[in-house]
Design a protein around this motif. Structure first.
Motif, PDB file in Angstrom:
ATOM      1  N   LEU A  33       0.787  -1.243   0.000  1.00 47.43           N
ATOM      2  CA  LEU A  33       0.000   0.000   0.000  1.00 47.43           C
ATOM      3  C   LEU A  33       0.816   1.289   0.000  1.00 47.43           C
ATOM      4  O   LEU A  33       0.264   2.352  -0.271  1.00 47.43           O
ATOM      5  CB  LEU A  33      -0.942   0.036   1.219  1.00 47.43           C
ATOM      6  N   CYS A  34       2.090   1.228   0.339  1.00 45.12           N
ATOM      7  CA  CYS A  34       2.875   2.462   0.494  1.00 45.12           C
ATOM      8  C   CYS A  34       3.552   2.858  -0.824  1.00 45.12           C
ATOM      9  O   CYS A  34       4.332   2.099  -1.378  1.00 45.12           O
ATOM     10  CB  CYS A  34       3.933   2.283   1.577  1.00 45.12           C
ATOM     11  N   SER A  35       3.242   4.071  -1.283  1.00 45.06           N
ATOM     12  CA  SER A  35       3.750   4.496  -2.588  1.00 45.06           C
ATOM     13  C   SER A  35       4.986   5.401  -2.496  1.00 45.06           C
ATOM     14  O   SER A  35       5.594   5.716  -3.511  1.00 45.06           O
ATOM     15  CB  SER A  35       2.642   5.243  -3.349  1.00 45.06           C
ATOM     16  N   ALA A  36       5.373   5.797  -1.286  1.00 46.98           N
ATOM     17  CA  ALA A  36       6.449   6.798  -1.132  1.00 46.98           C
ATOM     18  C   ALA A  36       7.731   6.391  -1.848  1.00 46.98           C
ATOM     19  O   ALA A  36       8.238   5.281  -1.651  1.00 46.98           O
ATOM     20  CB  ALA A  36       6.726   7.018   0.345  1.00 46.98           C
ATOM     21  N   ASP A  37       8.273   7.303  -2.648  1.00 48.71           N
ATOM     22  CA  ASP A  37       9.518   7.027  -3.367  1.00 48.71           C
ATOM     23  C   ASP A  37      10.673   6.759  -2.407  1.00 48.71           C
ATOM     24  O   ASP A  37      11.579   5.987  -2.722  1.00 48.71           O
ATOM     25  CB  ASP A  37       9.869   8.217  -4.279  1.00 48.71           C
ATOM     26  N   GLU A  38      10.592   7.397  -1.248  1.00 49.33           N
ATOM     27  CA  GLU A  38      11.654   7.245  -0.249  1.00 49.33           C
ATOM     28  C   GLU A  38      11.911   5.768   0.092  1.00 49.33           C
ATOM     29  O   GLU A  38      13.046   5.355   0.293  1.00 49.33           O
ATOM     30  CB  GLU A  38      11.200   8.013   1.005  1.00 49.33           C
ATOM     31  N   PRO A  49       2.671   0.392  -6.602  1.00 50.31           N
ATOM     32  CA  PRO A  49       3.423   1.272  -7.495  1.00 50.31           C
ATOM     33  C   PRO A  49       3.952   2.490  -6.730  1.00 50.31           C
ATOM     34  O   PRO A  49       3.314   2.947  -5.783  1.00 50.31           O
ATOM     35  CB  PRO A  49       2.399   1.695  -8.549  1.00 50.31           C
ATOM     36  N   SER A  50       5.111   2.982  -7.145  1.00 43.07           N
ATOM     37  CA  SER A  50       5.707   4.136  -6.468  1.00 43.07           C
ATOM     38  C   SER A  50       5.064   5.429  -6.959  1.00 43.07           C
ATOM     39  O   SER A  50       4.429   5.467  -8.021  1.00 43.07           O
ATOM     40  CB  SER A  50       7.208   4.179  -6.756  1.00 43.07           C
ATOM     41  N   ASP A  51       5.267   6.506  -6.186  1.00 45.71           N
ATOM     42  CA  ASP A  51       4.776   7.824  -6.606  1.00 45.71           C
ATOM     43  C   ASP A  51       5.362   8.203  -7.963  1.00 45.71           C
ATOM     44  O   ASP A  51       4.672   8.791  -8.807  1.00 45.71           O
ATOM     45  CB  ASP A  51       5.150   8.882  -5.553  1.00 45.71           C
ATOM     46  N   ALA A  52       6.628   7.853  -8.181  1.00 47.15           N
ATOM     47  CA  ALA A  52       7.273   8.179  -9.459  1.00 47.15           C
ATOM     48  C   ALA A  52       6.586   7.454 -10.616  1.00 47.15           C
ATOM     49  O   ALA A  52       6.376   8.031 -11.692  1.00 47.15           O
ATOM     50  CB  ALA A  52       8.747   7.801  -9.409  1.00 47.15           C
ATOM     51  N   MET A  53       6.233   6.188 -10.404  1.00 48.68           N
ATOM     52  CA  MET A  53       5.535   5.432 -11.452  1.00 48.68           C
ATOM     53  C   MET A  53       4.169   6.055 -11.739  1.00 48.68           C
ATOM     54  O   MET A  53       3.755   6.177 -12.895  1.00 48.68           O
ATOM     55  CB  MET A  53       5.347   3.963 -11.027  1.00 48.68           C
ATOM     56  N   ALA A  78      -3.419   0.357  -9.932  1.00 52.36           N
ATOM     57  CA  ALA A  78      -2.665  -0.859 -10.267  1.00 52.36           C
ATOM     58  C   ALA A  78      -3.592  -1.945 -10.801  1.00 52.36           C
ATOM     59  O   ALA A  78      -3.144  -2.942 -11.355  1.00 52.36           O
ATOM     60  CB  ALA A  78      -1.931  -1.367  -9.034  1.00 52.36           C
ATOM     61  N   TRP A  79      -4.885  -1.742 -10.608  1.00 51.65           N
ATOM     62  CA  TRP A  79      -5.861  -2.740 -11.067  1.00 51.65           C
ATOM     63  C   TRP A  79      -7.188  -2.044 -11.263  1.00 51.65           C
ATOM     64  O   TRP A  79      -7.443  -0.988 -10.655  1.00 51.65           O
ATOM     65  CB  TRP A  79      -6.015  -3.861 -10.030  1.00 51.65           C
ATOM     66  N   ALA A 101      15.931  -5.085  -9.910  1.00 54.31           N
ATOM     67  CA  ALA A 101      17.005  -5.514  -9.015  1.00 54.31           C
ATOM     68  C   ALA A 101      17.514  -4.351  -8.173  1.00 54.31           C
ATOM     69  O   ALA A 101      17.923  -4.531  -7.037  1.00 54.31           O
ATOM     70  CB  ALA A 101      18.142  -6.124  -9.833  1.00 54.31           C
ATOM     71  N   TRP A 102      17.458  -3.116  -8.749  1.00 54.45           N
ATOM     72  CA  TRP A 102      18.112  -1.998  -8.053  1.00 54.45           C
ATOM     73  C   TRP A 102      17.285  -1.392  -6.927  1.00 54.45           C
ATOM     74  O   TRP A 102      17.822  -0.778  -6.027  1.00 54.45           O
ATOM     75  CB  TRP A 102      18.510  -0.910  -9.060  1.00 54.45           C
ATOM     76  N   ASP A 103      15.964  -1.564  -6.947  1.00 55.76           N
ATOM     77  CA  ASP A 103      15.190  -1.015  -5.828  1.00 55.76           C
ATOM     78  C   ASP A 103      14.027  -1.908  -5.390  1.00 55.76           C
ATOM     79  O   ASP A 103      13.245  -1.533  -4.525  1.00 55.76           O
ATOM     80  CB  ASP A 103      14.684   0.400  -6.157  1.00 55.76           C
ATOM     81  N   HIS A 104      13.920  -3.088  -6.015  1.00 55.03           N
ATOM     82  CA  HIS A 104      12.895  -4.083  -5.646  1.00 55.03           C
ATOM     83  C   HIS A 104      11.461  -3.619  -5.911  1.00 55.03           C
ATOM     84  O   HIS A 104      10.525  -4.075  -5.265  1.00 55.03           O
ATOM     85  CB  HIS A 104      13.040  -4.508  -4.180  1.00 55.03           C
ATOM     86  N   GLN A 105      11.310  -2.687  -6.852  1.00 53.28           N
ATOM     87  CA  GLN A 105       9.973  -2.252  -7.248  1.00 53.28           C
ATOM     88  C   GLN A 105       9.428  -3.199  -8.321  1.00 53.28           C
ATOM     89  O   GLN A 105      10.155  -3.545  -9.259  1.00 53.28           O
ATOM     90  CB  GLN A 105      10.026  -0.822  -7.796  1.00 53.28           C
ATOM     91  N   LEU A 106       8.162  -3.594  -8.182  1.00 48.18           N
ATOM     92  CA  LEU A 106       7.532  -4.441  -9.198  1.00 48.18           C
ATOM     93  C   LEU A 106       7.299  -3.647 -10.475  1.00 48.18           C
ATOM     94  O   LEU A 106       6.689  -2.574 -10.456  1.00 48.18           O
ATOM     95  CB  LEU A 106       6.192  -4.983  -8.691  1.00 48.18           C
ATOM     96  N   ARG A 107       7.810  -4.188 -11.575  1.00 52.45           N
ATOM     97  CA  ARG A 107       7.474  -3.629 -12.889  1.00 52.45           C
ATOM     98  C   ARG A 107       6.067  -4.102 -13.236  1.00 52.45           C
ATOM     99  O   ARG A 107       5.796  -5.302 -13.197  1.00 52.45           O
ATOM    100  CB  ARG A 107       8.405  -4.173 -13.960  1.00 52.45           C
ATOM    101  N   GLN A 108       5.218  -3.157 -13.612  1.00 55.42           N
ATOM    102  CA  GLN A 108       3.845  -3.565 -13.919  1.00 55.42           C
ATOM    103  C   GLN A 108       3.140  -2.485 -14.744  1.00 55.42           C
ATOM    104  O   GLN A 108       3.422  -1.302 -14.609  1.00 55.42           O
ATOM    105  CB  GLN A 108       3.061  -3.776 -12.623  1.00 55.42           C
TER     106      GLN A 108
END
Lengths: 319, 330
Positions: free
Chosen positions: A139-144, A159-163, A184-185, A261-268
């Motif tokens: 649930l947390c979108s913060a880029d930090e 998803p991140s705020d940047a996405m 996201a859905w 790999a670099w930040d563990h964010q799901l590509r979607q």
């Protein structure tokens, strides 16, 4: 390591970090299915979810998604000699006890799902890492959390705020519209099994599957599938697998989903819902490039490796 | 039926050739959104008739003797608590109409018919099971648990095995027909869809839509021998069929809008045919001389000559053609 050390959260507002409920633990291990072959080396997974379903619509939705994810993971795991066990904890002490218990077991891996605020998500990630558990942020979108506060033991299905910003920008270029909501859905999605998933969710809970419900469902699915496929012997091995190119999962979004790999964010893919036109636009837009490589397309959203402020700190001896 | 000279009647794209005489027989096409079955005369490439069905048809298969075609029917929407009216329509080929409907278990999507025509194995998409249905009595004689969202079903030509793919569980379940039970489960690439056996039953081929690959299984050892990515894993392979001589595997690649032709021993791509948009179901004439492809978004069936890898005709059918079944001339 003691349980108390693992959940030392004195620096955090106590109320903020009340773990409103611990909903589930998933265990693969029982071999009740009629057919047992090719059982994974590590056959058990515990998923612990923090957050009461009754306190907010977002938590309620995630809770339903996790429940369905657990039922389905159980069904799938049993085909390969696994099984599912659910546990509940009502306090952070319970969480610590469960994590410590699970850590002592030689034959299981632990996933933690929970948190709604950045502070909660960050704290749960830290605690999870201390107990050799994987925290999945839903649930947390913060880029930090994907940047300076990233952690090796934390993976982001949310998803991140940047996405979200990139998705909005892409959709605006395509068709400037008024109010736009990035999700996201969406319960109206049809293609690539989205209709089946939406129908299954609605039949189970009599309500539409939201982004938060999807995130809860997918968090369980992606962990359980990774264990079935990679048969990891440790949390580090599971992290390594999830970071690798081999680790892809189907989220019913039409593309193989994977973690950066670099930040563990799901590509979607994300969905921009225009309230005025009631239109759902999938981003990234892929005009004429339908068979372009999915990772490259999905990396159009959010921070690339070169922009990332994430430097993973060692967890359990892993750099 | 004497084979007639090919005449392209309804062609929707420019690449139309008439080099090869088409096979005799009929091709039945399930039109998912039109709630109908188009019947194409394989000799003329013309739609001979359209048979209405009461709901959404998807999986479609002909009996080996060519007397009947079965089509799986699902309700369009799932209403909680409402009684479903799913079933399998039985179409009399001579009469060109639905003569009966079998209860199938819930939400049948694909199914396979045993060689003797006596048993149907149907996947129940929303129940995670496969049902064995006795065609004569219409009774479900056995139900087995398979993966979540079961999809592709195939019976091995020797009649020993039924393979069932499941999209959410990424699994292929192996049913032993004699034991009437699941004896193994294999983990394959993401979102397995179609499954087809080699004519000698030694190999099974499974497509994975999201994995973007085809896997070849040794049916004796039940090991996955090779997994071949198509178009860098982005092709969305769905329907699969093996040539009668066992040398080629044809795969409908939904996102590539093409049929991939693979060597059946190695799975190396050896050819490619551009067809309509989102090709899905695929089948061959019984003599293997023509390939039929349902193009879901073009509302056409492409007829392909496997020798020249050219589209001979594009036949306009109903909305969202899903599956194709070849009925040999009697």
């Amino acid at each position: 390591m003691s349980a108390a050390a693992g959940i030392d959260v004195a620096q955090i507002d106590r109320r903020e970090f009340v773990l409103r409920s611990v909903q589930a633990a998933v265990w693969f291990g029982a071999t009740k299915a009629g057919v047992v072959r090719r059982a994974p080396a590590t056959s058990r997974l515990a998923v612990i979810v923090a957050g009461s379903a009754s306190e907010s619509p977002r938590l309620a939705a995630r809770s339903m998604g996790v429940a369905m994810g657990i039922e389905e993971a159980d069904h799938s795991a049993r085909l390969f000699g696994g099984g599912v066990r659910i546990e509940r904890a009502v306090s952070r002490e319970d969480l610590g006890r469960l994590l410590a218990q699970a850590q002592r077991s030689t034959n299981e891996l632990v996933g933690v799902i929970g948190g709604e605020s950045t502070t909660e998500c960050s704290a749960l990630a830290e605690t999870s890492g201390n107990f050799e558990a994987i925290y999945v942020n839903t649930l947390c979108s913060a880029d930090e959390l994907r940047g300076r506060s990233c952690r090796s033991a934390m993976f982001h299905v949310a998803p991140s705020d940047a996405m979200i910003a990139d998705a909005r920008a892409q959709a605006s270029r395509d068709a400037p519209a008024g109010e736009m909501d990035v999700q996201a859905w969406d319960a109206s999605l049809q293609a690539f099994g989205a209709d089946t998933l939406n129908q299954r969710f609605r039949a189970r809970f009599d309500t539409a599957m939201t982004s938060d419900a999807w995130a809860g469902w997918f968090a369980v699915k992606t962990l359980s599938e990774a264990i079935l496929r990679a048969k990891p012997k440790s949390a580090s091995a599971l992290i390594e697998y999830l970071e690798s190119d081999r680790a892809t999962a189907d989220g019913h979004k039409g593309r193989p989903l994977s973690f950066r790999a670099w930040d563990h964010q799901l590509r979607q893919p994300l969905y921009v819902v225009s309230s005025a036109e009631k239109r759902v636009v999938e981003v990234p837009l892929t005009k004429g490039g339908a068979t372009q490589e999915s990772r490259a397309i999905l990396d159009e959203l959010g921070a690339g490796a070169e922009r990332s402020a994430c430097h993973f700190t060692p967890v359990n001896g892993r750099q | 039926m004497r084979i007639q000279r090919g005449v392209s009647i309804v062609a929707t794209i420019a690449m139309v050739r008439q080099a090869t005489p088409p096979s005799g027989g009929l091709v039945f096409v399930s039109n998912e959104a039109a709630h109908s079955i188009s019947v194409i005369n394989a000799g003329t490439g013309r739609v001979e008739t359209t048979i209405p069905v009461r709901s959404r048809p998807r999986g479609i298969q002909a009996t080996r003797d060519g007397r009947f075609v079965f089509a799986a029917l699902s309700e369009d929407t799932l209403i909680r608590g409402a009684k479903r009216r799913d079933g399998i329509a039985v179409i009399d080929v001579s009469a060109r109409r639905v003569v009966r409907e079998l209860h199938s278990g819930t939400d049948p999507e694909q199914f396979a018919i045993s060689g003797d025509g006596k048993t149907i194995y149907a996947s129940n998409e929303d129940a995670g099971t496969v049902s064995a249905i006795d065609v004569h009595s219409g009774a479900v004689s056995a139900t087995s648990v398979v993966g979540i969202e079961p999809e592709g079903v195939a019976v091995s030509p020797d009649g020993r095995w039924v393979y069932v793919t499941a999209e959410t569980s990424n699994s292929v379940s192996v049913l032993d027909v004699a034991k009437r039970t699941v004896v193994d489960n294999l983990l394959v690439d993401a979102r397995p869809r179609g499954v087809a056996f080699s004519p000698d039953s030694r190999r099974a081929y499974v497509t994975a839509e999201i994995g973007g690959s085809v896997s070849m299984i040794d049916t004796k050892t039940r090991e996955i021998l090779v997994t071949q990515a198509l178009d860098g894993g982005e092709s969305k392979p769905v329907g699969v069929v093996v040539s009668p001589d066992g040398r080629r595997v044809y795969v409908a690649c939904g996102r590539s809008n093409a049929i991939a032709v693979l060597d059946a021993e190695t799975l190396k791509p050896v050819g490619r045919v551009a067809v309509g948009r989102r090709p899905w179901g695929v089948t061959l004439s019984s003599d293997g001389t023509l390939l039929y492809v349902a193009n879901g978004l073009s509302n056409t069936v492409s007829i392909v000559d496997p020798k020249t890898l050219a589209v001979t005709t594009n036949v306009t059918v109903g909305l969202k053609p899903w599956g194709v079944a070849f009925v040999r001339p009697r």
